[in-house]
Design a protein around this motif. Sequence first.
Motif, PDB file in Angstrom:
ATOM      1  N   LEU A 181      -7.728   6.253  -6.824  1.00 23.18           N
ATOM      2  CA  LEU A 181      -7.636   5.747  -5.497  1.00 23.18           C
ATOM      3  C   LEU A 181      -9.507   5.313  -6.355  1.00 23.18           C
ATOM      4  N   VAL A 182      -9.674   6.097  -6.985  1.00 19.21           N
ATOM      5  CA  VAL A 182     -11.388   4.764  -7.210  1.00 19.21           C
ATOM      6  C   VAL A 182     -10.796   3.155  -7.790  1.00 19.21           C
ATOM      7  N   VAL A 183      -9.409   2.737  -8.187  1.00 16.39           N
ATOM      8  CA  VAL A 183      -9.270   1.798  -8.760  1.00 16.39           C
ATOM      9  C   VAL A 183      -9.029   0.893  -7.687  1.00 16.39           C
ATOM     10  N   LEU A 184      -8.664   0.885  -7.050  1.00 14.52           N
ATOM     11  CA  LEU A 184      -9.008   0.213  -5.401  1.00 14.52           C
ATOM     12  C   LEU A 184     -10.863  -0.232  -5.333  1.00 14.52           C
ATOM     13  N   THR A 185     -11.052  -1.250  -4.152  1.00 13.77           N
ATOM     14  CA  THR A 185     -11.688  -1.771  -4.811  1.00 13.77           C
ATOM     15  C   THR A 185     -12.624  -1.248  -3.839  1.00 13.77           C
ATOM     16  N   GLN A 186     -14.313  -0.935  -3.951  1.00 16.83           N
ATOM     17  CA  GLN A 186     -15.333  -0.560  -3.235  1.00 16.83           C
ATOM     18  C   GLN A 186     -15.740  -0.487  -2.108  1.00 16.83           C
ATOM     19  N   LEU A 209       1.280   3.841  -4.496  1.00 16.91           N
ATOM     20  CA  LEU A 209       0.284   2.678  -4.208  1.00 16.91           C
ATOM     21  C   LEU A 209       1.524   1.750  -3.643  1.00 16.91           C
ATOM     22  N   LEU A 210       1.819   0.280  -3.479  1.00 20.48           N
ATOM     23  CA  LEU A 210       2.988  -0.513  -3.085  1.00 20.48           C
ATOM     24  C   LEU A 210       2.040  -1.547  -2.996  1.00 20.48           C
ATOM     25  N   ARG A 211       3.113  -2.643  -3.853  1.00 17.00           N
ATOM     26  CA  ARG A 211       2.515  -3.687  -3.782  1.00 17.00           C
ATOM     27  C   ARG A 211       3.640  -4.193  -3.481  1.00 17.00           C
ATOM     28  N   PHE A 212       4.115  -5.517  -2.918  1.00 13.26           N
ATOM     29  CA  PHE A 212       4.697  -6.180  -1.911  1.00 13.26           C
ATOM     30  C   PHE A 212       4.432  -7.602  -2.352  1.00 13.26           C
ATOM     31  N   GLU A 213       5.381  -8.221  -2.701  1.00  7.16           N
ATOM     32  CA  GLU A 213       4.915 -10.117  -3.084  1.00  7.16           C
ATOM     33  C   GLU A 213       4.926 -10.726  -1.762  1.00  7.16           C
ATOM     34  N   SER A 231      -0.714 -14.326  -1.632  1.00  7.38           N
ATOM     35  CA  SER A 231       1.068 -13.683  -1.651  1.00  7.38           C
ATOM     36  C   SER A 231       1.200 -12.362  -2.458  1.00  7.38           C
ATOM     37  N   VAL A 232       0.485 -11.282  -2.305  1.00  7.63           N
ATOM     38  CA  VAL A 232       0.736 -10.138  -2.603  1.00  7.63           C
ATOM     39  C   VAL A 232      -0.395  -9.363  -1.848  1.00  7.63           C
ATOM     40  N   GLU A 233       0.928  -7.798  -1.570  1.00  9.28           N
ATOM     41  CA  GLU A 233      -0.540  -7.245  -0.167  1.00  9.28           C
ATOM     42  C   GLU A 233      -0.128  -5.603  -1.346  1.00  9.28           C
ATOM     43  N   TYR A 234      -0.789  -5.205  -0.731  1.00  9.09           N
ATOM     44  CA  TYR A 234      -0.901  -3.277  -1.806  1.00  9.09           C
ATOM     45  C   TYR A 234      -0.994  -2.793  -0.441  1.00  9.09           C
ATOM     46  N   TYR A 235      -0.501  -1.299  -0.552  1.00  9.80           N
ATOM     47  CA  TYR A 235      -0.293  -0.363   0.163  1.00  9.80           C
ATOM     48  C   TYR A 235      -0.568   0.571  -0.080  1.00  9.80           C
ATOM     49  N   GLY A 276      10.686  13.776  13.690  1.00 12.00           N
ATOM     50  CA  GLY A 276      10.438  14.529  12.819  1.00 12.00           C
ATOM     51  C   GLY A 276      11.151  14.505  11.063  1.00 12.00           C
ATOM     52  N   CYS A 277      10.991  12.831  11.006  1.00  7.78           N
ATOM     53  CA  CYS A 277      11.607  12.506   9.656  1.00  7.78           C
ATOM     54  C   CYS A 277      10.828  11.976   9.056  1.00  7.78           C
ATOM     55  N   PHE A 278      11.096  12.165   8.015  1.00  7.50           N
ATOM     56  CA  PHE A 278       9.996  12.403   6.517  1.00  7.50           C
ATOM     57  C   PHE A 278       9.796  10.483   6.385  1.00  7.50           C
ATOM     58  N   GLY A 279       8.934  10.559   5.872  1.00  5.97           N
ATOM     59  CA  GLY A 279       8.668   8.942   5.038  1.00  5.97           C
ATOM     60  C   GLY A 279       6.689   8.942   4.989  1.00  5.97           C
ATOM     61  N   TYR A 280       6.152   7.847   5.068  1.00  8.50           N
ATOM     62  CA  TYR A 280       5.031   7.482   4.859  1.00  8.50           C
ATOM     63  C   TYR A 280       4.041   6.577   5.832  1.00  8.50           C
ATOM     64  N   TYR A 281       3.029   7.112   6.047  1.00 10.87           N
ATOM     65  CA  TYR A 281       2.129   6.555   6.690  1.00 10.87           C
ATOM     66  C   TYR A 281       1.176   5.574   5.829  1.00 10.87           C
ATOM     67  N   MET A 282       0.742   4.816   6.239  1.00  7.98           N
ATOM     68  CA  MET A 282       0.638   3.104   5.041  1.00  7.98           C
ATOM     69  C   MET A 282      -0.841   2.831   6.120  1.00  7.98           C
ATOM     70  N   LYS A 283      -1.701   2.182   4.709  1.00  9.21           N
ATOM     71  CA  LYS A 283      -2.514   1.377   5.328  1.00  9.21           C
ATOM     72  C   LYS A 283      -2.721   0.408   3.828  1.00  9.21           C
ATOM     73  N   GLN A 284      -3.122  -0.623   4.407  1.00 10.22           N
ATOM     74  CA  GLN A 284      -3.219  -2.055   3.147  1.00 10.22           C
ATOM     75  C   GLN A 284      -4.613  -1.393   3.449  1.00 10.22           C
ATOM     76  N   VAL A 285      -4.499  -1.787   1.557  1.00 10.75           N
ATOM     77  CA  VAL A 285      -5.238  -1.921   0.619  1.00 10.75           C
ATOM     78  C   VAL A 285      -5.814  -2.830  -0.036  1.00 10.75           C
ATOM     79  N   GLU A 286      -6.588  -2.943  -1.453  1.00  8.88           N
ATOM     80  CA  GLU A 286      -7.090  -4.105  -1.932  1.00  8.88           C
ATOM     81  C   GLU A 286      -7.367  -3.335  -3.452  1.00  8.88           C
ATOM     82  N   ILE A 287      -6.828  -3.958  -4.384  1.00  6.07           N
ATOM     83  CA  ILE A 287      -7.068  -3.204  -5.942  1.00  6.07           C
ATOM     84  C   ILE A 287      -8.191  -4.437  -6.396  1.00  6.07           C
TER      85      ILE A 287
END
Length: 287
Positions: A181-186, A209-213, A231-235, A276-287
């Motif tokens: 996670l050190v690759v993210l912005t400070q 680490l996900l990249r959406f255009e 135009s791009v977001e990271y999660y 009870g379903c499996f999935g991913y808790y998401m948080k928007q981040v920046e790289i």
Amino acid sequence: MQFFYIDYMNGDRKERNVGFLRVERNGICVGLRGVPLQCGNKCSVYAVEDNGEKWCLGEVGIQNGYGMEKLGWGDVKGFEKCVRVEVPFYGYRKGVCVLRESSAVSQTVSYEQPIQQHLERDLQKASKEETEKETIYMPDNVSCDLPRKLPQDKWEQLVDTYPQVHIFPEAQSLLIKPKDLVVLTQRYHSLISNSFVLHSYYNYRQLLLLRFEDSQLANSKLRAANESGSSVEYYLGVPGVYYDREKRIAQMFGFEGFDIGEARMREEEKREIYEGCFGYYMKQVEI
């Protein structure tokens, strides 16, 4: 209930993700995707003990490379005897799912228990493991994991460095660890020691680490307010099981959404979140 990924192994080399395995009360649910055509219309599933002894749990029917089946542990041997599950394909190729590293039965975290009772214990254990196995999280140390010749684009650099997984069709996904996670912005470096992140990583041994255009964001329920107009977001995707209690705790740690990964791996069009379903808790981040 526990959730694991099945790795596609070509000899000793891991090439990609080939499905998932969910441990249930009386057995397992095996979901396969991208099964080679050479395997025909079915795949056998074997449980493996620590000493290498195997026993067949059953078969998964395959159609167009996909299949899903619930299999019981059997009358004699069960989950406590099994350290990994294998699905032979052809030649040296097989699917491998490691359940535990040794024959000692690891104490797993129950999502039915209040998370406050085990969060501190797991955080301490996870932090100790990361400290013993990895160099401490300092930006100067990241270069040792990066190729000598780096692409100009930072995301391309990360793609060359970390393995890709294909769970979200509308996004590129990289498999990372807390130290990465050190690759993210400070401003996001605090996530390296975030209790919720470490607790989840200790249980599932993975973060995404996900990249959406822009065009992909239009079809995603995860889109957050984009004040920068980019135009791009990271999660950051943190694996977990969906419960109202877990959702509230995730929100306390800054995770604003949840996406059901189990249905995505089965490529179901209907992806309604349920208890009870499996999935991913998401948080928007920046790289």
